[in-house]
Design a protein around this motif. Structure first.
Motif, PDB file in Angstrom:
ATOM      1  N   ILE A  78       8.186  -3.182   8.559  1.00  0.00           N
ATOM      2  CA  ILE A  78       7.831  -2.837   9.807  1.00  0.00           C
ATOM      3  C   ILE A  78       7.385  -4.095  10.416  1.00  0.00           C
ATOM      4  CG2 ILE A  78       6.604  -1.193  10.993  1.00  0.00           C
ATOM      5  CD1 ILE A  78       6.827  -0.138   7.912  1.00  0.00           C
ATOM      6  N   HIS A  79       7.750  -4.460  11.943  1.00  0.00           N
ATOM      7  CA  HIS A  79       7.589  -4.676  13.087  1.00  0.00           C
ATOM      8  C   HIS A  79       6.477  -3.950  13.741  1.00  0.00           C
ATOM      9  CE1 HIS A  79       6.872  -7.028  16.988  1.00  0.00           C
ATOM     10  NE2 HIS A  79       7.846  -7.240  16.862  1.00  0.00           N
ATOM     11  N   ASN A  80       4.948  -4.303  13.790  1.00  0.00           N
ATOM     12  CA  ASN A  80       4.265  -3.298  14.850  1.00  0.00           C
ATOM     13  C   ASN A  80       4.357  -3.618  16.252  1.00  0.00           C
ATOM     14  OD1 ASN A  80       2.412  -1.557  15.777  1.00  0.00           O
ATOM     15  ND2 ASN A  80       0.473  -2.437  14.996  1.00  0.00           N
ATOM     16  N   ARG A  81       5.388  -2.659  17.065  1.00  0.00           N
ATOM     17  CA  ARG A  81       4.840  -2.576  18.252  1.00  0.00           C
ATOM     18  C   ARG A  81       4.064  -1.714  18.867  1.00  0.00           C
ATOM     19  NH1 ARG A  81       6.100  -6.710  21.482  1.00  0.00           N
ATOM     20  NH2 ARG A  81       7.057  -6.166  22.990  1.00  0.00           N
ATOM     21  N   ALA A  82       3.099  -1.401  18.694  1.00  0.00           N
ATOM     22  CA  ALA A  82       2.625  -0.632  18.697  1.00  0.00           C
ATOM     23  C   ALA A  82       0.895  -0.525  18.822  1.00  0.00           C
ATOM     24  CB  ALA A  82       2.545   0.789  18.214  1.00  0.00           C
ATOM     25  N   VAL A  83       0.204  -0.200  20.207  1.00  0.00           N
ATOM     26  CA  VAL A  83      -1.599  -0.132  20.085  1.00  0.00           C
ATOM     27  C   VAL A  83      -2.220   0.518  19.031  1.00  0.00           C
ATOM     28  CG1 VAL A  83      -3.163  -1.244  21.335  1.00  0.00           C
ATOM     29  CG2 VAL A  83      -0.923  -2.016  21.797  1.00  0.00           C
ATOM     30  N   TYR A  84      -3.170   0.642  18.514  1.00  0.00           N
ATOM     31  CA  TYR A  84      -3.516   0.980  17.725  1.00  0.00           C
ATOM     32  C   TYR A  84      -5.367   0.640  17.722  1.00  0.00           C
ATOM     33  CZ  TYR A  84       0.588   3.953  16.607  1.00  0.00           C
ATOM     34  OH  TYR A  84       1.532   4.708  16.452  1.00  0.00           O
ATOM     35  N   LEU A  85      -6.046   1.164  17.793  1.00  0.00           N
ATOM     36  CA  LEU A  85      -7.629   0.835  18.322  1.00  0.00           C
ATOM     37  C   LEU A  85      -8.666   1.239  17.590  1.00  0.00           C
ATOM     38  CD1 LEU A  85      -7.401   0.112  22.197  1.00  0.00           C
ATOM     39  CD2 LEU A  85      -6.899  -1.697  20.726  1.00  0.00           C
ATOM     40  N   ASP A  86      -8.336   2.539  17.550  1.00  0.00           N
ATOM     41  CA  ASP A  86      -9.261   3.289  16.316  1.00  0.00           C
ATOM     42  C   ASP A  86      -9.139   2.854  15.103  1.00  0.00           C
ATOM     43  OD1 ASP A  86      -7.561   5.053  14.342  1.00  0.00           O
ATOM     44  OD2 ASP A  86      -7.059   4.811  16.192  1.00  0.00           O
ATOM     45  N   GLN A  87     -10.327   3.482  14.171  1.00  0.00           N
ATOM     46  CA  GLN A  87     -10.398   2.434  12.987  1.00  0.00           C
ATOM     47  C   GLN A  87      -9.976   3.357  11.742  1.00  0.00           C
ATOM     48  OE1 GLN A  87     -12.027   0.298  11.738  1.00  0.00           O
ATOM     49  NE2 GLN A  87     -11.460   0.736   9.654  1.00  0.00           N
ATOM     50  N   ALA A  88      -9.779   4.818  12.259  1.00  0.00           N
ATOM     51  CA  ALA A  88      -8.770   5.584  11.929  1.00  0.00           C
ATOM     52  C   ALA A  88      -7.226   5.566  10.908  1.00  0.00           C
ATOM     53  CB  ALA A  88      -8.563   7.172  12.460  1.00  0.00           C
ATOM     54  N   SER A  89      -6.806   4.918  12.028  1.00  0.00           N
ATOM     55  CA  SER A  89      -5.255   4.094  12.395  1.00  0.00           C
ATOM     56  C   SER A  89      -4.953   2.816  11.343  1.00  0.00           C
ATOM     57  CB  SER A  89      -4.842   3.653  13.874  1.00  0.00           C
ATOM     58  OG  SER A  89      -4.797   5.038  14.300  1.00  0.00           O
ATOM     59  N   TYR A  90      -6.475   2.083  11.603  1.00  0.00           N
ATOM     60  CA  TYR A  90      -5.999   0.947  10.892  1.00  0.00           C
ATOM     61  C   TYR A  90      -6.370   0.872   9.310  1.00  0.00           C
ATOM     62  CZ  TYR A  90      -7.930  -4.161   8.974  1.00  0.00           C
ATOM     63  OH  TYR A  90      -8.693  -5.341   8.297  1.00  0.00           O
ATOM     64  N   GLN A  91      -6.609   1.541   9.139  1.00  0.00           N
ATOM     65  CA  GLN A  91      -7.013   1.923   7.385  1.00  0.00           C
ATOM     66  C   GLN A  91      -5.846   3.028   7.415  1.00  0.00           C
ATOM     67  OE1 GLN A  91      -9.670   1.883   5.738  1.00  0.00           O
ATOM     68  NE2 GLN A  91     -10.922   0.760   6.883  1.00  0.00           N
ATOM     69  N   THR A  92      -5.061   3.914   7.972  1.00  0.00           N
ATOM     70  CA  THR A  92      -3.782   3.964   7.431  1.00  0.00           C
ATOM     71  C   THR A  92      -2.538   3.250   7.013  1.00  0.00           C
ATOM     72  OG1 THR A  92      -3.702   6.189   9.144  1.00  0.00           O
ATOM     73  CG2 THR A  92      -2.035   5.738   8.326  1.00  0.00           C
ATOM     74  N   LEU A  93      -2.352   2.121   8.199  1.00  0.00           N
ATOM     75  CA  LEU A  93      -2.111   0.918   7.994  1.00  0.00           C
ATOM     76  C   LEU A  93      -1.863   0.327   6.587  1.00  0.00           C
ATOM     77  CD1 LEU A  93      -1.525  -0.484  11.687  1.00  0.00           C
ATOM     78  CD2 LEU A  93      -0.109   1.006  11.120  1.00  0.00           C
ATOM     79  N   GLU A  94      -3.329   0.240   6.663  1.00  0.00           N
ATOM     80  CA  GLU A  94      -3.400  -0.547   5.276  1.00  0.00           C
ATOM     81  C   GLU A  94      -2.894  -0.067   3.899  1.00  0.00           C
ATOM     82  OE1 GLU A  94      -5.950  -3.780   5.166  1.00  0.00           O
ATOM     83  OE2 GLU A  94      -5.356  -3.678   6.730  1.00  0.00           O
ATOM     84  N   THR A  95      -3.225   1.299   4.404  1.00  0.00           N
ATOM     85  CA  THR A  95      -2.890   2.142   2.817  1.00  0.00           C
ATOM     86  C   THR A  95      -1.183   2.047   2.640  1.00  0.00           C
ATOM     87  OG1 THR A  95      -4.066   3.540   3.445  1.00  0.00           O
ATOM     88  CG2 THR A  95      -2.418   4.650   2.409  1.00  0.00           C
ATOM     89  N   TRP A  96      -0.247   1.510   3.859  1.00  0.00           N
ATOM     90  CA  TRP A  96       0.606   1.131   3.946  1.00  0.00           C
ATOM     91  C   TRP A  96       1.011   0.362   3.296  1.00  0.00           C
ATOM     92  CZ3 TRP A  96       3.149   1.512   9.338  1.00  0.00           C
ATOM     93  CH2 TRP A  96       3.458   4.036   9.561  1.00  0.00           C
ATOM     94  N   ILE A  97       0.178  -0.530   3.027  1.00  0.00           N
ATOM     95  CA  ILE A  97       0.505  -2.096   2.795  1.00  0.00           C
ATOM     96  C   ILE A  97      -0.120  -2.282   1.517  1.00  0.00           C
ATOM     97  CG2 ILE A  97      -1.187  -4.492   3.164  1.00  0.00           C
ATOM     98  CD1 ILE A  97      -1.277  -3.423   6.166  1.00  0.00           C
ATOM     99  N   GLN A  98      -0.774  -1.192   1.161  1.00  0.00           N
ATOM    100  CA  GLN A  98      -1.295  -0.793  -0.626  1.00  0.00           C
ATOM    101  C   GLN A  98      -0.543  -0.556  -1.410  1.00  0.00           C
ATOM    102  OE1 GLN A  98      -4.610   1.244   0.089  1.00  0.00           O
ATOM    103  NE2 GLN A  98      -5.844  -0.321   1.031  1.00  0.00           N
ATOM    104  N   GLN A  99       0.469   0.059  -0.180  1.00  0.00           N
ATOM    105  CA  GLN A  99       2.075   0.859  -1.014  1.00  0.00           C
ATOM    106  C   GLN A  99       2.935  -0.297  -1.273  1.00  0.00           C
ATOM    107  OE1 GLN A  99       1.867   3.492  -3.150  1.00  0.00           O
ATOM    108  NE2 GLN A  99      -0.328   4.508  -1.809  1.00  0.00           N
ATOM    109  N   GLY A 100       2.956  -1.311  -0.792  1.00  0.00           N
ATOM    110  CA  GLY A 100       4.010  -2.884  -0.644  1.00  0.00           C
ATOM    111  C   GLY A 100       4.700  -3.134   0.478  1.00  0.00           C
ATOM    112  N   VAL A 101       4.281  -2.382   1.575  1.00  0.00           N
ATOM    113  CA  VAL A 101       5.004  -2.397   2.865  1.00  0.00           C
ATOM    114  C   VAL A 101       4.472  -3.643   3.532  1.00  0.00           C
ATOM    115  CG1 VAL A 101       5.193  -1.319   5.378  1.00  0.00           C
ATOM    116  CG2 VAL A 101       5.310   0.393   3.002  1.00  0.00           C
ATOM    117  N   ILE A 102       5.759  -4.616   4.423  1.00  0.00           N
ATOM    118  CA  ILE A 102       4.790  -5.719   4.616  1.00  0.00           C
ATOM    119  C   ILE A 102       4.751  -5.060   6.288  1.00  0.00           C
ATOM    120  CG2 ILE A 102       5.807  -8.009   5.395  1.00  0.00           C
ATOM    121  CD1 ILE A 102       7.517  -8.237   2.957  1.00  0.00           C
TER     122      ILE A 102
END
Length: 366
Positions: A78-102
């Protein structure tokens, strides 16, 4: 066999415009063209469109002449072209990464002070950096004793919002500041002072995080300072490359070069030919390119999966590169406004090429 999907993570406003064919400054049709070339299928979604329990996403996909929403397996890249500044969004993105998403360019709003601190670690880059401190009352006094012209900017704003300038006069200082942080702000006020910092300045630096910098001795065009927006991207080989360079010339009425603040775009060769004919143009371009690649490579050693950035770099009248700032979400439309269509298009092709590189199981070099 169907082409694999490449995710493009977008903000709400762009997502809403996709079925209407109104994606503002984002030319998503170039992602589609790149997808055909690299045999992948772009799909567009927001962070809330992903169901992590099932690893499914409700995304827009181009079908014939229009975009259709459909449920897909969450793409592996996934290519990130969004801007997320809150901690909850950061944690969500980290969850994707932990599931093997680049997820490349996974976090694209780094503090300007953070970028400065990372670059200070490189001995070769350090001479190209402006004197910089957090904007505290104590540091303001230190910088005022060291320099005659200063820039004060919010550490987490973009497109020139909230930037102030201070200049030493004969027996006083002059502060120029915007009346609001809004992008639409067109009103700047001037206040002169001697010993005590103006109340408006003290309130600003105490209410949010600002940084104070030496105002760089930028080269000028038509009597106005200019800097360069440089697109640095990873592409089909995974290596960093410079996609394009465009000059941004400050408005006659303001000190900012940002196009959104009234600056205008020019090609660097035109500026060099008009006002710096005495310089070796090939050498100047090579110095700028080499420096920008060095910055991108160094930043990527500390900022994970960095792959698509816009660097603001100035030059002196001798052609020496000066670092201004790094934009984690590059505003590519400067190339369009400069009528550099091929480069504008390439800024969309390279992220898709890099996504294909990652889908192939390759690891990017440092």
């Amino acid at each position: 066999m169907a082409n694999p999907y490449v995710g493009i993570l977008v903000n709400d406003s762009l997502y809403a415009g996709i079925p209407l064919g109104n994606t503002q400054y984002e030319a998503i049709q170039f992602y589609e063209e790149a997808g055909k070339q690299y045999e992948v299928t772009p799909c567009f979604f927001r962070i809330q469109d992903v169901h992590i329990d099932t690893m499914k996403v409700h995304a827009y996909v181009r079908e014939e002449l229009r975009y259709e929403q459909m449920w897909l397996e969450l793409p592996k890249v996934i290519h990130n072209r969004a801007v997320y500044l809150d901690q909850a969004s950061y944690q969500t993105l980290e969850t994707w990464i932990q599931q093997g998403v680049i997820l490349f360019n996974r976090w694209n709003r780094y503090s300007k002070l953070r970028i400065h601190e990372v670059l200070l670690k490189n001995d070769t880059i350090r001479p190209h950096l402006p004197g910089t401190y957090p904007a505290t009352l104590k540091n303001m006094k230190i910088m005022m004793s060291a320099y005659d012209s200063l820039i004060i900017k919010p550490t987490n704003s973009s497109i020139g919002r909230g930037v102030m300038k201070m200049d030493r006069q004969l027996r006083s200082w002059q502060l120029i500041y915007p009346v609001s942080m809004k992008l639409s702000n067109k009103i700047y006020r001037t206040v002169r002072f001697r010993q005590y910092l103006p109340l408006t300045l003290r309130r600003k630096i105490q209410s949010r995080t600002y940084m104070i910098q030496q105002r760089l001795p930028l080269a000028t065009f038509d009597g106005r300072p200019f800097d360069l927006r440089i697109s640095a991207q990873r592409g089909a080989t995974g290596e960093w490359g410079i996609t394009g360079i465009v000059a941004k010339v400050a408005s006659p009425k303001l000190f900012l070069t940002n196009v959104a603040q009234g600056g205008e775009v020019r090609s660097l060769p035109d500026i060099l030919t008009a006002e710096y004919a005495h310089l070796n143009h090939e050498q100047v371009l090579r110095q700028i390119t080499d420096f920008s690649l060095l910055v991108a490579q160094h930043l990527s050693t500390e900022l994970p999966y960095l792959a698509d950035i816009g660097l603001d770099v100035g030059i002196t009248t001798d052609g020496f590169p000066l670092f201004i700032e790094c934009n984690g979400k590059d505003q590519r439309y400067s190339f369009l406004e400069a009528e550099m269509q091929d480069i504008w298009k390439a800024t969309y092709f390279n992220p898709i090429a890099y996504a294909k590189f990652l889908l192939s199981g390759c690891t990017p070099p440092l």
